[in-house]
Design an enzyme around this catalytic site. Sequence first.
Site, PDB file in Angstrom:
ATOM      1  N   LYS A  89       0.839  -1.209   0.000  1.00 52.78           N
ATOM      2  CA  LYS A  89       0.000   0.000   0.000  1.00 52.78           C
ATOM      3  C   LYS A  89       0.866   1.249   0.000  1.00 52.78           C
ATOM      4  O   LYS A  89       0.580   2.236  -0.685  1.00 52.78           O
ATOM      5  CB  LYS A  89      -0.934   0.013   1.223  1.00 52.78           C
ATOM      6  CG  LYS A  89      -2.086  -0.952   1.118  1.00 52.78           C
ATOM      7  CD  LYS A  89      -3.314  -0.263   0.515  1.00 52.78           C
ATOM      8  CE  LYS A  89      -4.347  -1.227  -0.044  1.00 52.78           C
ATOM      9  NZ  LYS A  89      -4.949  -2.114   0.941  1.00 52.78           N
ATOM     10  N   LYS A 128      -4.149 -12.802  -8.971  1.00 53.69           N
ATOM     11  CA  LYS A 128      -5.153 -12.689  -7.903  1.00 53.69           C
ATOM     12  C   LYS A 128      -6.363 -11.895  -8.360  1.00 53.69           C
ATOM     13  O   LYS A 128      -6.217 -10.820  -8.938  1.00 53.69           O
ATOM     14  CB  LYS A 128      -4.527 -12.004  -6.684  1.00 53.69           C
ATOM     15  CG  LYS A 128      -5.463 -11.953  -5.500  1.00 53.69           C
ATOM     16  CD  LYS A 128      -4.950 -11.076  -4.390  1.00 53.69           C
ATOM     17  CE  LYS A 128      -6.148 -10.567  -3.581  1.00 53.69           C
ATOM     18  NZ  LYS A 128      -5.820  -9.462  -2.701  1.00 53.69           N
ATOM     19  N   LYS A 158     -10.590  -6.322  -6.539  1.00 55.13           N
ATOM     20  CA  LYS A 158     -11.408  -5.243  -7.076  1.00 55.13           C
ATOM     21  C   LYS A 158     -10.580  -4.078  -7.589  1.00 55.13           C
ATOM     22  O   LYS A 158     -11.036  -3.275  -8.375  1.00 55.13           O
ATOM     23  CB  LYS A 158     -12.447  -4.775  -6.054  1.00 55.13           C
ATOM     24  CG  LYS A 158     -11.950  -4.637  -4.650  1.00 55.13           C
ATOM     25  CD  LYS A 158     -13.103  -4.765  -3.655  1.00 55.13           C
ATOM     26  CE  LYS A 158     -12.558  -5.150  -2.282  1.00 55.13           C
ATOM     27  NZ  LYS A 158     -13.519  -5.745  -1.423  1.00 55.13           N
TER      28      LYS A 158
END
Length: 331
Positions: free
Chosen positions: A111, A194, A197
Amino acid sequence: MDIVLSGIRPTGNLHLGNYFGAVKNFVRMQEENKCFFFIADYHSLTTHPTPADLHGNVKQVLVEYLAAGLDPDKSTLYVQSDVPEIVELYLFLNMNAYLGELERVTTFKEKARKQPDNINAGLLTYPSLMAADILIHNAHKVPVGKDQEQHLEMARTFARRFNRMYKQEYFNIPQAYNFGAELVKIPGLDGSGKMGKSEGEGNAIFLIDDEKTIRKKVMKAVTDTGPTQPNQTKPEVIENLFSLLKVVSTPEVVNHFDEQYNNCSIRYGDLKKQLAEDMVAFTAPIRQKILDLAANEAYISKVARQGAEKARESASKTIREVREIIGFRHF
Ligand code: TYM
């Protein structure tokens, strides 16, 4: 009876990765366990959603959970921010969560790389909030996908640390769970490994996708030029397609294409057509329920209110006991 808990961030629609990684386990487990399932809206603040988006997303996920089979009479289905006791436990856990271990968490590093202008303290302490989610109901089992494994390890560390510090086995040591087998990672359609979204258009099949959308996405899935030798090992992109086939199709269908791959007669177009049809058959009834439920505002509000009440009952008991253990006393 085991206490089971799991959650999902309200940052988009539910996709097949969420379903097969977490929700499916949960739907089965709610028959025989004490189950808590929640929408992690505090967690979603790390990416600064607008107030309107936040509320809409929470409602959508609530609807999709119900449509996917969560029964609010059998399990406790609630919104995280309706249970402020979680925040208090988060604060207590943070007092014993160390910078070094938080900085080493893979999702934090990812992140931080993706949003270098917004490396906030919430992002760093994401694992202690997640541990608070789990420990607030003293859960034994946490159905999650493979991507959450490290977070679960941290939750265990924090639980053990608390028990050791206050010299009592207060918290259960929660286990990541997938039907007693390996945790799963459902691959995406773009060869990225993977389903997610935020992985870009076309990577994920959402439960809300209509037939046309599903067919279009599946037909565009990444493949290679095909096998050239009998029984050769499948490259990752092809292995991924087979993994998707395994979750929505029958074993006969999987074996059929496996044999064709092994004798080099496979046509990926046929495999994709079958995969798309099986995905449509799987999602269509859920999609219909989503559409019906979304129109029923009164029912959704009732579910959220009842869930909040049940969740707070359990959470306030934990917080009362934890405060006592830590040494907070009323004058
Ligand atoms: P989230 O919202 O990213 O995903 C929700 C659940 O779906 C699983 N999942 C997958 N499983 C297999 N294959 C995939 N491609 C895939 N994509 C998503 C995730 O593993 C997860 O189980 N931090 C959590 C939310 C959370 C939570 C918790 C979960 C907050 N507190 C406490 C369990 C317990 C998250 O971001 O999940």
